[in-house]
Design an enzyme around this catalytic site. Structure first.
Site, PDB file in Angstrom:
ATOM      1  N   ARG A  67       1.557   1.534  -5.981  1.00  0.00           N
ATOM      2  CA  ARG A  67       1.735   0.594  -4.877  1.00  0.00           C
ATOM      3  C   ARG A  67       0.429  -0.109  -4.501  1.00  0.00           C
ATOM      4  NH1 ARG A  67       6.607   1.564  -2.089  1.00  0.00           N
ATOM      5  NH2 ARG A  67       5.788   0.376  -0.341  1.00  0.00           N
ATOM      6  N   GLU A  85       0.803 -10.322 -16.988  1.00  0.00           N
ATOM      7  CA  GLU A  85       0.623  -9.217 -16.045  1.00  0.00           C
ATOM      8  C   GLU A  85      -0.288  -8.117 -16.582  1.00  0.00           C
ATOM      9  OE1 GLU A  85       4.478  -8.496 -13.262  1.00  0.00           O
ATOM     10  OE2 GLU A  85       4.800  -8.209 -15.393  1.00  0.00           O
ATOM     11  N   LYS A 105       5.240 -10.838 -18.656  1.00  0.00           N
ATOM     12  CA  LYS A 105       4.762  -9.517 -19.060  1.00  0.00           C
ATOM     13  C   LYS A 105       3.382  -9.603 -19.699  1.00  0.00           C
ATOM     14  CE  LYS A 105       7.731  -7.041 -17.375  1.00  0.00           C
ATOM     15  NZ  LYS A 105       7.650  -8.039 -16.313  1.00  0.00           N
ATOM     16  N   TRP A 143      -3.683  -1.752  -1.473  1.00  0.00           N
ATOM     17  CA  TRP A 143      -3.696  -3.046  -2.136  1.00  0.00           C
ATOM     18  C   TRP A 143      -4.240  -4.032  -1.111  1.00  0.00           C
ATOM     19  CZ3 TRP A 143      -1.640  -7.968  -1.517  1.00  0.00           C
ATOM     20  CH2 TRP A 143      -1.714  -8.811  -2.628  1.00  0.00           C
ATOM     21  N   GLU A 199      10.274 -14.274 -18.860  1.00  0.00           N
ATOM     22  CA  GLU A 199       9.965 -12.867 -18.634  1.00  0.00           C
ATOM     23  C   GLU A 199       8.941 -12.355 -19.645  1.00  0.00           C
ATOM     24  OE1 GLU A 199      10.077  -8.906 -17.160  1.00  0.00           O
ATOM     25  OE2 GLU A 199      10.360 -10.903 -16.318  1.00  0.00           O
ATOM     26  N   CYS A 217       0.844  -1.194   0.000  1.00  0.00           N
ATOM     27  CA  CYS A 217       0.000   0.000   0.000  1.00  0.00           C
ATOM     28  C   CYS A 217       0.883   1.250   0.000  1.00  0.00           C
ATOM     29  CB  CYS A 217      -0.894   0.012   1.228  1.00  0.00           C
ATOM     30  SG  CYS A 217      -1.885  -1.488   1.412  1.00  0.00           S
ATOM     31  N   ASN A 253       0.627   0.016   6.157  1.00  0.00           N
ATOM     32  CA  ASN A 253       1.097  -0.867   5.094  1.00  0.00           C
ATOM     33  C   ASN A 253       1.736  -2.067   5.772  1.00  0.00           C
ATOM     34  OD1 ASN A 253       2.134  -2.090   2.818  1.00  0.00           O
ATOM     35  ND2 ASN A 253       3.825  -0.646   2.568  1.00  0.00           N
ATOM     36  N   GLY A 254       1.282  -3.267   5.433  1.00  0.00           N
ATOM     37  CA  GLY A 254       1.829  -4.470   6.059  1.00  0.00           C
ATOM     38  C   GLY A 254       0.729  -5.395   6.513  1.00  0.00           C
ATOM     39  N   HIS A 260       7.713 -32.137 -24.107  1.00  0.00           N
ATOM     40  CA  HIS A 260       7.367 -32.853 -22.883  1.00  0.00           C
ATOM     41  C   HIS A 260       6.070 -32.324 -22.273  1.00  0.00           C
ATOM     42  CE1 HIS A 260      11.213 -35.041 -22.700  1.00  0.00           C
ATOM     43  NE2 HIS A 260      11.702 -33.950 -23.268  1.00  0.00           N
ATOM     44  N   LYS A 273       3.167  -2.624  -7.228  1.00  0.00           N
ATOM     45  CA  LYS A 273       4.567  -2.538  -7.640  1.00  0.00           C
ATOM     46  C   LYS A 273       5.506  -3.182  -6.638  1.00  0.00           C
ATOM     47  CE  LYS A 273       7.860  -1.099 -10.329  1.00  0.00           C
ATOM     48  NZ  LYS A 273       8.030  -1.755 -11.628  1.00  0.00           N
TER      49      LYS A 273
END
Length: 612
Positions: free
Chosen positions: A27, A492, A489, A73, A485, A2, A99-100, A508, A607
């Site tokens: 965030r 996301e 992307k 968040w 990666e 957050c 935050n936490g 496989h 983020k």
């Protein structure tokens, strides 16, 4: 995860808080809220992004010189108006942003309910503000003492700021495992989760350490103490951050801006660290520890998400060039699986924010076992930077887009330099090859700029596959992590299901998924496995898969096989990830935009992951 912002001074707090929340929205953006003091305590909270809050308070009385704000968040409780921060104490005297995660909130809540406390939300944060209220009321304590004593009963992670209606010219803040920074102005103070809301007001900042409590007041200034009541001396630092870097600069999204910044940011990561004419690579802070790293029996890389992918490239680089065994671990798994770590190991921590909770927890474990810790982070003054024995910043500047781009290439560039230093020191590559890699690395920014010139071609390809529901990404060797990666992307920001695989592993299992509706992105730049990759493409084509190949300029064989090709300049194989990842970033970006997705703020993501 957050975002917290707070203000105390002579200015109106609301404009500072709202602008600060917009800066911090990367965030978390499930809900937001503010609390203001102006004789009385007023709180305004709204589900959705900060603009929803702004509209909600448009006709409200929002005066006051003291205030706190929060963009969320969601962890405990759904993202709605009730669970949004700030949370108020039962008596309406205190307001708190957090935050936490408070891990023992259920036990605390049960005990408080027995004392008559009633709760409106599902959050752990509301439990914390009621706990502070109970301590304050029971012992008739000033706010900072109530906070200190309450936090000694808390298990978990937190960054908090609290205001008290009865002490309107004071803010109390504290942190443990979640970041908090204090900006010092002229008779005013700015508090935030990071420096982005502070930079336009002051460059003087103090970063809180774990289990520190800060009290700021107009008369008393800034005072620091630990939760064990030990007085601390504030260490004031100067921010090295430009306001322009926090603006879009004419781009539609921060992500696109950050993709296009990479010729500059990769160059910045090398500035002062390599010299082609004199033929050397150096990393500050490494010289005192180079012997221990060179003699390490094993290097363990701890990271999460995109940083984990750069760590995989680091494994290829260090093992290939320097011949030191490397293991790449998800930090969340490393800290919980009772790993074997010894004093002969070196742990490399990689994190854009430098605040990733799982990575920090893994480092604490490694430190306990006597391993040396080397940090690769982007944010100056971050927790991981302060926790490590040595390390280096990637100098990518603020990365606002939630999907990491320039931080990935910065991390990969720094790992490349580290591998070159180790290889040269250990004598595991020839002097001629060492010099060649240095020269090629110095040319990478110009070659990235060349890749960006193919943006319109990549955009066209994106339009051809934007409506597909699945995608495969294949790569070999150095480019297998790039495949991972690229798939991340796409997932996301466009919400298309995508998977990355070593190209040979396609047979496989994943080959069963391939049909005419399946785009397969193949990174086909490896000289060492070119024929094998060509065979893999033939297998895809035999099953009517749509092949998008990333190839080296001048390639003819694979370009003929593929349905679409994206070209990158030729370079030495260990350096190809720095080029091959760029078109994958652009491809994901354009697909997401075409699908109407919010590229900078993809759903359910934030983020900086500061909770475990």
């Amino acid at each position: 995860m957050c975002g917290i912002v707070a203000y105390l001074g002579k200015q109106e707090a609301y404009p500072i808080l709202i602008k600060g929340l917009k800066r911090l929205e990367y965030r978390g953006y499930d809900s937001s809220g503010i609390a203001l003091l102006n004789g009385e305590l007023k709180a305004f909270k709204k589900k959705g992004k900060v603009q929803e809050l702004e509209a909600f308070v448009k006709d409200a009385s929002i005066n006051g010189n003291t205030g706190i704000g929060h963009t969320r968040w969601a962890t405990h409780g759904a993202p709605d108006d009730i669970n949004a921060h700030p949370h108020l104490s039962g008596n309406g005297r205190l307001a708190l942003v957090h935050n936490g995660i408070i891990e023992n909130y259920a036990l605390l809540k049960t005990a408080l309910e027995k004392e008559g406390h009633q709760f409106k939300s599902e959050t752990d944060t509301e439990v914390l503000v009621h706990l502070i209220e109970e301590v304050q009321k029971r012992d008739q304590l000033p706010l900072e003492e109530a906070v200190r004593i309450a936090l000694r009963r808390v298990i978990g992670a937190y960054a908090i700021v609290v205001i008290d209606r009865e002490e309107p010219h004071k803010l109390v803040a504290a942190r443990k495992a979640s970041p908090l920074v204090i900006g010092i102005g002229a008779q005013e103070y700015f508090l935030a989760s990071d420096a982005t809301p502070i930079i336009e007001h002051t460059r003087k900042v103090v970063y809180l350490n774990d289990e520190e409590i800060a009290v700021v007041s107009i008369k008393g200034g800034l005072q620091l103490k630990t939760i064990h009541n030990e007085i601390q001396t504030p260490f004031v630092q100067e921010l090295d951050l430009e306001l322009e870097s926090l603006e879009k600069g004419g781009y539609d999204y921060f992500m696109l801006k950050e993709i296009y910044e990479q010729p500059t940011t990769i160059g910045d990561s090398m500035r002062g660290r390599i010299n082609v004419d004199e033929g050397w690579v150096r990393l500050g802070g490494l010289s005192d520890h180079i012997g221990r790293i060179c003699d390490a029996k094993r290097i363990i890389v701890a990271a999460c998400g995109t940083s984990w992918h750069s760590g995989l490239i680091g494994e290829y680089l260090i093992e290939d060039l320097a011949r030191i065994p490397v293991e790449v671990e998800y930090a969340s798994e490393l800290r919980y699986r009772n790993p074997i770590i010894t004093k002969e190991d070196v742990v490399i921590a990689i994190s854009q924010s430098g605040e990733t909770a799982d990575t920090m927890a893994a480092l604490e474990l490694a430190k306990e076992k006597g391993a040396m810790i080397y940090g690769i982070v982007n944010v100056v003054g971050s927790s991981i930077a302060r926790l490590t024995d040595a390390g280096a910043y990637i100098h990518a500047g603020p990365e606002i887009g939630v999907a990491s781009t320039k931080a990935f290439t910065g991390q990969t560039c720094l790992l490349t330099m580290l591998a070159l230093i180790l290889a040269h020191r250990r004598g595991t590559i020839s002097s001629a090859y060492y010099q060649k890699l240095i020269a090629e690395l110095a040319n990478i920014p110009a070659k990235v700029k060349k890749v960006l010139e193919y943006d319109e071609e990549i955009k066209y390809i994106a339009g051809e596959i934007k409506d597909r529901h699945n995608a495969l990404y294949l790569g070999r060797g150095y480019n297998f992590p790039v495949a991972l990666e690229g798939a991340l992307k796409l997932k996301e920001i466009s919400y298309i299901h995508a998977e990355g695989y070593p190209a040979a592993e396609m047979k496989h299992g994943p080959i069963a998924l391939i049909d005419e509706r399946m785009p397969v992105v193949v990174i086909a730049t490896n000289k060492s496995a070119y024929d094998k990759i060509a065979s893999n493409i033939q297998e895809v084509k035999a099953r009517k898969g749509v092949v998008i190949a990333v190839v080296t300029e001048g390639d003819e064989v694979i370009s003929e096989m593929a349905d679409y090709t994206i070209r990158i300049p030729d370079t030495e194989e260990p350096l190809t990830p720095l080029l091959s990842v760029i078109p994958l970033q652009l491809l994901s970006y354009h697909i997401a935009v075409m699908r109407g997705c919010n590229v900078d703020q993809p759903r359910n993501l934030a983020k900086s992951v500061t909770v475990e």
